[in-house]
Design an enzyme around this catalytic site. Structure first.
Site, PDB file in Angstrom:
ATOM      1  N   ARG A   1       0.807  -1.218   0.000  1.00 26.74           N
ATOM      2  CA  ARG A   1       0.000   0.000   0.000  1.00 26.74           C
ATOM      3  C   ARG A   1       0.842   1.272   0.000  1.00 26.74           C
ATOM      4  O   ARG A   1       0.549   2.223  -0.728  1.00 26.74           O
ATOM      5  CB  ARG A   1      -0.943   0.007   1.218  1.00 26.74           C
ATOM      6  CG  ARG A   1      -1.892   1.200   1.242  1.00 26.74           C
ATOM      7  CD  ARG A   1      -2.817   1.164   2.453  1.00 26.74           C
ATOM      8  NE  ARG A   1      -3.849   0.142   2.345  1.00 26.74           N
ATOM      9  CZ  ARG A   1      -5.028   0.330   1.741  1.00 26.74           C
ATOM     10  NH1 ARG A   1      -5.311   1.482   1.160  1.00 26.74           N
ATOM     11  NH2 ARG A   1      -5.906  -0.647   1.706  1.00 26.74           N
TER      12      ARG A   1
ATOM     13  N   ASP B   1      19.959 -17.619   8.918  1.00 28.29           N
ATOM     14  CA  ASP B   1      19.610 -17.196   7.559  1.00 28.29           C
ATOM     15  C   ASP B   1      20.822 -16.944   6.670  1.00 28.29           C
ATOM     16  O   ASP B   1      20.839 -17.330   5.498  1.00 28.29           O
ATOM     17  CB  ASP B   1      18.695 -15.960   7.581  1.00 28.29           C
ATOM     18  CG  ASP B   1      19.304 -14.767   8.297  1.00 28.29           C
ATOM     19  OD1 ASP B   1      20.319 -14.920   8.995  1.00 28.29           O
ATOM     20  OD2 ASP B   1      18.734 -13.658   8.161  1.00 28.29           O
TER      21      ASP B   1
ATOM     22  N   HIS C   1      -0.374  31.342  17.516  1.00 26.65           N
ATOM     23  CA  HIS C   1      -1.244  30.755  18.545  1.00 26.65           C
ATOM     24  C   HIS C   1      -2.600  30.352  17.960  1.00 26.65           C
ATOM     25  O   HIS C   1      -3.603  30.318  18.674  1.00 26.65           O
ATOM     26  CB  HIS C   1      -1.449  31.735  19.707  1.00 26.65           C
ATOM     27  CG  HIS C   1      -0.179  32.301  20.257  1.00 26.65           C
ATOM     28  ND1 HIS C   1       0.598  31.635  21.176  1.00 26.65           N
ATOM     29  CD2 HIS C   1       0.476  33.467  19.975  1.00 26.65           C
ATOM     30  CE1 HIS C   1       1.664  32.366  21.463  1.00 26.65           C
ATOM     31  NE2 HIS C   1       1.620  33.471  20.741  1.00 26.65           N
TER      32      HIS C   1
ATOM     33  N   GLN D   1      31.831  -6.837  16.894  1.00 21.83           N
ATOM     34  CA  GLN D   1      31.361  -7.794  15.889  1.00 21.83           C
ATOM     35  C   GLN D   1      30.529  -7.088  14.808  1.00 21.83           C
ATOM     36  O   GLN D   1      30.363  -7.604  13.714  1.00 21.83           O
ATOM     37  CB  GLN D   1      30.510  -8.879  16.559  1.00 21.83           C
ATOM     38  CG  GLN D   1      30.216 -10.055  15.641  1.00 21.83           C
ATOM     39  CD  GLN D   1      29.524 -11.188  16.364  1.00 21.83           C
ATOM     40  OE1 GLN D   1      28.300 -11.291  16.332  1.00 21.83           O
ATOM     41  NE2 GLN D   1      30.302 -12.025  17.041  1.00 21.83           N
TER      42      GLN D   1
ATOM     43  N   SER E   1     -16.493  10.451   2.739  1.00 14.89           N
ATOM     44  CA  SER E   1     -17.052   9.796   3.922  1.00 14.89           C
ATOM     45  C   SER E   1     -18.115   8.796   3.488  1.00 14.89           C
ATOM     46  O   SER E   1     -18.881   9.062   2.561  1.00 14.89           O
ATOM     47  CB  SER E   1     -17.672  10.840   4.860  1.00 14.89           C
ATOM     48  OG  SER E   1     -18.485  10.231   5.840  1.00 14.89           O
TER      49      SER E   1
ATOM     50  N   ASN F   1     -12.587  15.307   2.974  1.00 13.35           N
ATOM     51  CA  ASN F   1     -11.591  15.135   4.030  1.00 13.35           C
ATOM     52  C   ASN F   1     -10.164  15.192   3.477  1.00 13.35           C
ATOM     53  O   ASN F   1      -9.895  14.653   2.400  1.00 13.35           O
ATOM     54  CB  ASN F   1     -11.796  13.800   4.736  1.00 13.35           C
ATOM     55  CG  ASN F   1     -13.157  13.700   5.401  1.00 13.35           C
ATOM     56  OD1 ASN F   1     -13.774  14.716   5.685  1.00 13.35           O
ATOM     57  ND2 ASN F   1     -13.623  12.489   5.636  1.00 13.35           N
TER      58      ASN F   1
ATOM     59  N   ARG G   1      29.072  -7.463  21.539  1.00 14.06           N
ATOM     60  CA  ARG G   1      27.859  -7.595  20.746  1.00 14.06           C
ATOM     61  C   ARG G   1      26.848  -8.486  21.448  1.00 14.06           C
ATOM     62  O   ARG G   1      27.193  -9.497  22.035  1.00 14.06           O
ATOM     63  CB  ARG G   1      28.166  -8.200  19.356  1.00 14.06           C
ATOM     64  CG  ARG G   1      27.083  -7.987  18.301  1.00 14.06           C
ATOM     65  CD  ARG G   1      26.106  -9.144  18.162  1.00 14.06           C
ATOM     66  NE  ARG G   1      24.948  -8.777  17.357  1.00 14.06           N
ATOM     67  CZ  ARG G   1      24.710  -9.238  16.145  1.00 14.06           C
ATOM     68  NH1 ARG G   1      25.532 -10.090  15.595  1.00 14.06           N
ATOM     69  NH2 ARG G   1      23.621  -8.864  15.496  1.00 14.06           N
TER      70      ARG G   1
ATOM     71  N   SER H   1      18.876  -7.489  16.552  1.00 16.57           N
ATOM     72  CA  SER H   1      18.689  -8.067  15.227  1.00 16.57           C
ATOM     73  C   SER H   1      17.251  -8.038  14.739  1.00 16.57           C
ATOM     74  O   SER H   1      16.954  -7.560  13.641  1.00 16.57           O
ATOM     75  CB  SER H   1      19.203  -9.512  15.217  1.00 16.57           C
ATOM     76  OG  SER H   1      19.015 -10.096  13.942  1.00 16.57           O
TER      77      SER H   1
ATOM     78  N   ARG I   1      15.423  -5.459  11.562  1.00 16.49           N
ATOM     79  CA  ARG I   1      14.791  -5.952  10.338  1.00 16.49           C
ATOM     80  C   ARG I   1      13.475  -5.224  10.069  1.00 16.49           C
ATOM     81  O   ARG I   1      13.027  -5.144   8.926  1.00 16.49           O
ATOM     82  CB  ARG I   1      14.516  -7.457  10.454  1.00 16.49           C
ATOM     83  CG  ARG I   1      15.751  -8.334  10.525  1.00 16.49           C
ATOM     84  CD  ARG I   1      15.341  -9.770  10.863  1.00 16.49           C
ATOM     85  NE  ARG I   1      16.490 -10.609  11.173  1.00 16.49           N
ATOM     86  CZ  ARG I   1      17.030 -11.504  10.350  1.00 16.49           C
ATOM     87  NH1 ARG I   1      16.511 -11.669   9.146  1.00 16.49           N
ATOM     88  NH2 ARG I   1      18.061 -12.242  10.714  1.00 16.49           N
TER      89      ARG I   1
END
Length: 476
Positions: free
Chosen positions: A15, A81, A153, A233, A283, A291, A323, A328, A332
């Site tokens: 999207r 992985d 303001h 590391q 709407s 809107n 480390r 991790s 991602r």
């Protein structure tokens, strides 16, 4: 793009966000970059005599031969992985596959690949900023003379120009561009330093052939990436924090513009509005609604991106000793989605800036209604210059202003100028022409127009490269 909508999908996978940004953070592209890093390492080690040209050629042939299904099958078994991808790459490369990953640790591969992605992502964002600045530049030129009643303001204040208001939004993005360029220079790869950053395994591997730092330099030159001098590391997780914080800064600038647009689209002001399609539905319940959904989406995404630097702060602050792995999983998610959120917001804002509806009739109406109150400051100064008692004139003008305010609240024309012209205490010091001139809003916009013109030149000269990349063929 076909999607499996029977399973959970991130909104950024279909999207929100550009195809370019989605490709950059795709799993296929991620693995291609891992393989690119392995290739660079292999070539550097080839120069040390560890890998021959025949094997290097075979490895190179398979850089783009990504097989996600095969890698996932192995990963389900070994629970790693990168090692799963390495096994697939090695199998595809035959005998040469045994020469991959010599002396390396996983983060030698992953963090260099991540740095490459950060650089590419920043460039996409910079181009998006450039496109928005082009759009702002056109609107600044077009509306530099259009007077508005400015607000402080959320109350009417003094006259300004619409073009000058646009310069404020554009200036925020110029600051973001400068910040991104600074952060971009800080983004470096880990290099090739092994498990705790000491290059111990490489030193043993290369003994008598090449120093580890020489191998690292060769590999990083191929990647067109600079390496940090010292790492654990991983590369410093502070870099992730700085990058995501810079993206959050861009999101703040876009949020400010979008929020202002939402306010100005309110029917009670209605000076600006976002473009609205002929068949667009505002709407499900109220057919008349228009809107500002695109501006609201920018604010929504901005609110999301603004929360992400805190996660990256935690990674930088809580990466214990050499480390820990608790960074991790969230990296991602956070790093790609920070880029996606800003990328989508820039795309929306470009369209909003280019296509915004400027209601000049309503702008003039609001100016006529409220600017006379602001001009009383000028009237007071002119009276004092002619010898009138400043304190007495202040009280007189205050009383007239309160009377005029009540009339305006009844929906009638602001009578303040007329009241001033008919007041004998004022006409004793100022002629009719001088009173009229005191209420001339054009005389009270200061150097707004000059600033618009100077800012137009600033955009054209300071970010020429970004603008030309964003819109090829644009004249400056």
């Amino acid at each position: 793009m076909e999607q499996d909508f029977s399973n959970y999908l991130s909104v950024f996978s279909w999207r929100y966000g550009s195809a370019e940004m989605r490709k950059l953070f795709s799993e296929v592209e991620n693995r291609k970059k891992w393989r690119k890093v392995w290739m660079a390492l292999a070539r550097a080690q080839g120069k040390a005599g560890l890998i021959d040209e025949k094997h290097l050629k075979k490895i190179e042939e398979n850089i783009g031969n990504i097989d996600i299904a095969a890698a996932h099958k192995i990963e389900r078994e070994i629970k790693h992985d990168l090692m799963a991808e390495l096994k697939v790459f090695a199998q595809q490369s035959g005998e040469a596959g045994g020469k991959l990953h010599l002396g390396a640790t996983s983060m030698d591969i992953e963090d260099n690949a991540e740095a490459l992605k950060l650089h590419e992502g920043i460039k996409i964002i910079k181009r998006g900023i450039g496109a928005c600045l082009i759009a702002y530049r056109k609107q600044i030129k077009k509306y530099k003379n259009l007077q508005i009643i400015a607000q402080t303001h959320l109350q009417t204040a003094e006259p300004s120009t619409l073009g000058y208001r646009f310069t404020i939004y554009a200036q925020d993005l110029l600051l973001d561009l400068e910040l991104l360029e600074t952060v971009e220079k800080m983004v470096k790869g880990k290099g090739f330093k092994g498990a705790v950053g000491t290059s111990a395994a490489y030193e043993k591997l290369l003994k008598g052939k090449m120093k580890p730092e020489e191998m690292e330099k060769l590999a990083m030159q191929e990647l067109k990436l600079t390496a940090f001098e010292a790492t654990t590391q991983t590369y410093p997780r502070k870099i992730d924090f700085l990058v995501v914080s810079a993206l959050a800064s861009v999101a703040a600038s876009l949020h400010k513009f979008a929020f202002d647009l939402r306010i100005l689209q309110s029917p009670f002001i209605y000076e600006l509005a976002e473009p609205f399609g002929d068949k667009q539905v505002g709407s499900s319940a109220m057919p008349f609604k228009r809107n500002p959904i695109k501006a609201e989406r920018v604010c929504s995404l901005g609110r999301f991106v603004s929360a992400l630097p805190q996660v990256m702060w935690g990674n930088a602050a809580n990466s214990l000793l050499e480390r820990t792995l608790d960074d991790s999983a969230n990296r991602r998610i956070v790093i790609p989605e920070a880029f996606f959120g800003v990328d989508e917001s820039l795309r929306i804002c470009q369209g909003l800036i280019e296509g915004m509806v400027v209601n000049e009739v309503q702008i003039r109406r609001n100016l006529d209604k409220y600017a006379p109150f602001a001009m009383t400051e000028v009237l007071l100064v002119e009276l004092a210059k002619k010898g009138a008692d400043r304190q007495k004139m202040h009280e007189l003008i205050r009383e007239m202003s309160m009377m005029a305010w009540r009339v305006v609240q009844e929906g009638k024309e602001n009578p303040l100028k007329k009241l001033a012209m008919e007041n004998k205490a004022i006409s004793k010091y100022l002629s009719e022409a001088e009173i009229k001139d005191a209420f001339n809003t054009r005389s009270h916009i200061g150097n707004a127009i000059d600033k618009c013109e100077r800012f137009d030149s600033l955009i054209g000269s300071s970010i020429r490269h970004e603008l030309s990349v964003a819109r090829k063929g644009t004249e400056f």
